[in-house]
Design a protein around this motif. Structure first.
Motif, mmCIF file in Angstrom:
data_model
loop_
_atom_site.group_PDB
_atom_site.id
_atom_site.type_symbol
_atom_site.label_atom_id
_atom_site.label_comp_id
_atom_site.label_asym_id
_atom_site.label_seq_id
_atom_site.Cartn_x
_atom_site.Cartn_y
_atom_site.Cartn_z
ATOM 1 N N HIS A 131 6.096 48.706 43.632
ATOM 2 C CA HIS A 131 7.353 48.578 44.391
ATOM 3 C C HIS A 131 7.123 48.980 45.844
ATOM 4 N N HIS B 222 8.152 51.314 48.043
ATOM 5 C CA HIS B 222 8.300 52.615 48.701
ATOM 6 C C HIS B 222 7.024 52.991 49.447
ATOM 7 N N HIS C 243 14.717 51.300 39.461
ATOM 8 C CA HIS C 243 14.318 52.404 40.339
ATOM 9 C C HIS C 243 15.226 52.340 41.565
HETATM 10 ZN ZN LIG Z 1 9.548 54.858 44.362
#
Ligand SMILES: [Zn+2]
Ligand SMILES: [Zn+2]
Length: 594
Positions: A93, A95, A162
């Motif tokens: 992902h 981030h 998430h």
């Molecule tokens: Zn994360």
């Protein structure tokens, strides 16, 4: 070249991933380069025979002690030395602690192909362009349940939930067995984007047999379940329905779900939104372009147009949820922002919790906002934030779905990893089969055995991003030393026989002296002590100049410790003056040894 491409087929797979598949290997080596014993810089290498695949490559933010450091990256010596084996990278992902290290790695190491969700690749593409690296790799978007081949690894991307949209867990099928890497996850059964966790695929993998589960440990100290992102809506709605004046909301710049909910509330209550902070503007742009957020044109307004709107028609979305001193929210709180000043009656929503280490700066920001007359909605009980990570019951569910033979907790400080391993034992994993590793350790896994068989370099690289420099750790130590105890500089000029010619000049910076001892008086004493030490040290004719400086510094350090109970950083500057007489003039040359 680095533009994310939509479709992936075996035929257009980059050549590197078609290299000879080594199926003879009967062990897998799992090598975490970052992300264990910490929350940040998640970077993992998985090796099977001659193939290495990477899962995520993140960065960490510095601790309070790492003065002047902007970013922290894992040591990638292992990747550099095994460059020829690297087949590709799978991103879970978008981030920063999962993709932020990629541009730094690509400067040194070739990664032939990077697979990941569209949002993460959209964010990564911008970073690669900024650094002139877009030609160095190939970006391939993946969809839920898509399978790609990275060397001998068959990687299936499974939708998970998430705090950033478009997150994946990975099912990695290898010649030795199946691995599951959860990525960051929580089980959100009512996600705001409607993208449900693909529990069926995890369960299927569990039925096939999972050799090793590697799972997110962030919230292993929290019982129960992490509430759904959707629960935040009720509180946001309440704030919007009652706030008399402007509403200022801060959250993580990457929290697409939260930003989306704030924009929805703004539409519902007919307010306009101004976004402050480059990272949040960037994310909103990319997320809208890729379809993760939809909102009408005209909803967003430039900040300089806010003055023309009535106070109760304004929302300001801003970065600064961690109290970062240079962020827009901190500057607003401290009345230092050029365009936005707090007006009594403003409502400020802190829609985030402080990351450990940031509590003080967040509290300072909240204090300053109250002081200026704002109503601040904050804290765990306020209902304006939920975590994006699984709590203990969800972690149990993950273990039960996968039913792994071996278990390795990821993504957590050491105590969290230990607690998570204990949880796995409660869920019927053999205690002998749980592995709490440190960064750099190699977990070697075969069909029926797993053990730590060695380690690779696992230090850190410290970056000063404003100057794109790597910072030596000793420099950070020096900064900390000066910050805590001050600095004393002693400069002396000596001749070739080490006799004092001029000085000592003494300057004290940030040194706290006992009450009743004036600085001028203390400087005289330090000068005397320096002279005495010089004579003592110089009596050894053979001593090299560098050693001489060290001995002088040590002697003075002892003097400070004894006389003023302080241990400042001591800097000695020795100027060696050699005099040469000529027929017409006398010249003096000076060489500084520092
Ligand atoms: Zn994360
Ligand atoms: Zn993370």
């Amino acid at each position: 070249m680095a533009k994310p491409s939509d479709s992936y087929t075996e035929d257009d797979a980059p050549k590197a991933s078609k290299s000879k598949v080594d199926t003879s290997s009967n062990t897998i080596k799992v090598i975490p380069l970052g992300g264990l014993g910490e929350i940040g810089k998640n970077t993992m290498a998985i090796m099977c025979g001659n193939d290495i695949m990477l899962v995520d490559a993140g960065l960490a933010f510095p601790t309070e002690e790492q003065l002047g450091v902007d970013l922290v990256l894992p040591d990638i010596t292992f990747l550099r030395e095994n460059q020829d084996k690297i087949r590709g990278l799978a991103i879970t992902h978008g981030h920063e602690d999962h993709i932020g290290g990629i541009p730094f790695i690509l400067r040194d190491v070739t990664i032939p192909v990077i697979y990941g969700p569209a949002l993460a690749l959209g964010l990564l593409e911008g970073k690669l362009k900024e650094n002139g690296l877009e030609e160095t790799t190939v970006l391939r978007k993946v969809k839920p349940r898509q399978q790609v081949k990275i060397g001998c690894f068959q990687v299936e991307f499974i939708r998970c939930t998430h705090s950033i949209a478009d997150s994946f867990s990975l099912i990695i099928r290898t010649p030795v067995g199946t691995l599951v890497h959860t990525g960051d996850f929580k089980f959100d059964f009512t996600p705001v984007d409607g993208e449900q966790f693909d529990i069926a695929s995890l369960s299927r993998a569990g039925d096939e047999g999972v050799l090793l589960l590697m799972s997110d440990s962030t919230n292993t100290e929290r019982d129960g379940y992490s509430p759904s992102e959707r629960t935040v809506w009720a509180k946001i709605n309440e704030v919007f329905s009652t706030a008399p004046h402007r509403i200022i909301v801060t959250t993580f710049a990457s929290n697409v779900h939260r930003i989306r909910q704030v924009l929805q509330a703004a539409i519902k209550y007919e307010r306009k939104v101004a976004i402050l902070g480059r990272s949040m503007l960037n994310l909103a742009g990319i997320a809208r372009e890729l379809g993760y957020m939809t909102f009408p044109d005209g909803l967003l307004v430039p900040v300089d147009q806010l003055k023309q709107l009535p106070l109760d028609q304004v929302v300001i979305l801003t970065t600064g949820s961690q109290g970062e001193p240079l962020s827009a929210l901190s500057r607003i709180a401290n009345n230092e922002h050029k365009q936005i000043k707090i007006i009594p009656g403003d409502t400020v929503v802190i829609s985030a919790t402080p990351i450990p280490g940031n509590e003080r700066s967040v509290a300072n920001t909240i204090n300053a906002l109250f002081l200026r007359g704002a109503n601040v909605v904050y804290g765990r009980g306020a209902g304006v934030h939920v975590s994006g990570h699984a709590c203990r019951e969800e972690q149990k569910l993950m273990i039960n779905l996968c039913k792994p033979k071996f278990f390795m907790p990821l993504h957590g400080e050491f105590r969290m990893l230990v607690r998570h391993a204990e949880l796995a034992v409660e869920c019927n994993v053999d205690p002998e089969n749980t592995f709490v590793l440190e960064n750099g350790e190699i977990l070697e896994v075969s069909k029926d055995k797993a053990q730590v068989t060695g380690r690779v370099d696992s230090g850190v690289i410290l970056i000063d991003s404003s100057r794109a420099f790597e910072i030596d750790e000793s420099i950070v130590d020096q900064r900390r030393h000066i910050a805590e105890d001050g600095l004393v500089m002693v400069a002396m000029s000596i001749d070739s026989n080490c006799k004092l010619v001029a000085g000592p000049d003494v300057s004290l910076r940030g040194l706290i002296l006992p009450k009743g001892l004036p600085a001028e008086e203390f400087v005289l004493k330090v000068q005397e002590e320096s002279k005495r030490l010089l004579e003592e040290v110089a009596s050894n004719q053979q001593i090299p100049k560098e050693a001489m400086k060290q001995q002088l510094a040590m002697g003075l350090s002892e003097y400070f410790e004894e006389n003023v109970k302080a241990s400042p950083l001591v800097q000695i500057i020795l100027n060696e003056i050699s005099s040469t007489k000529s027929r017409t003039r006398q010249s003096t040359s000076t060489r500084e040894i520092s």
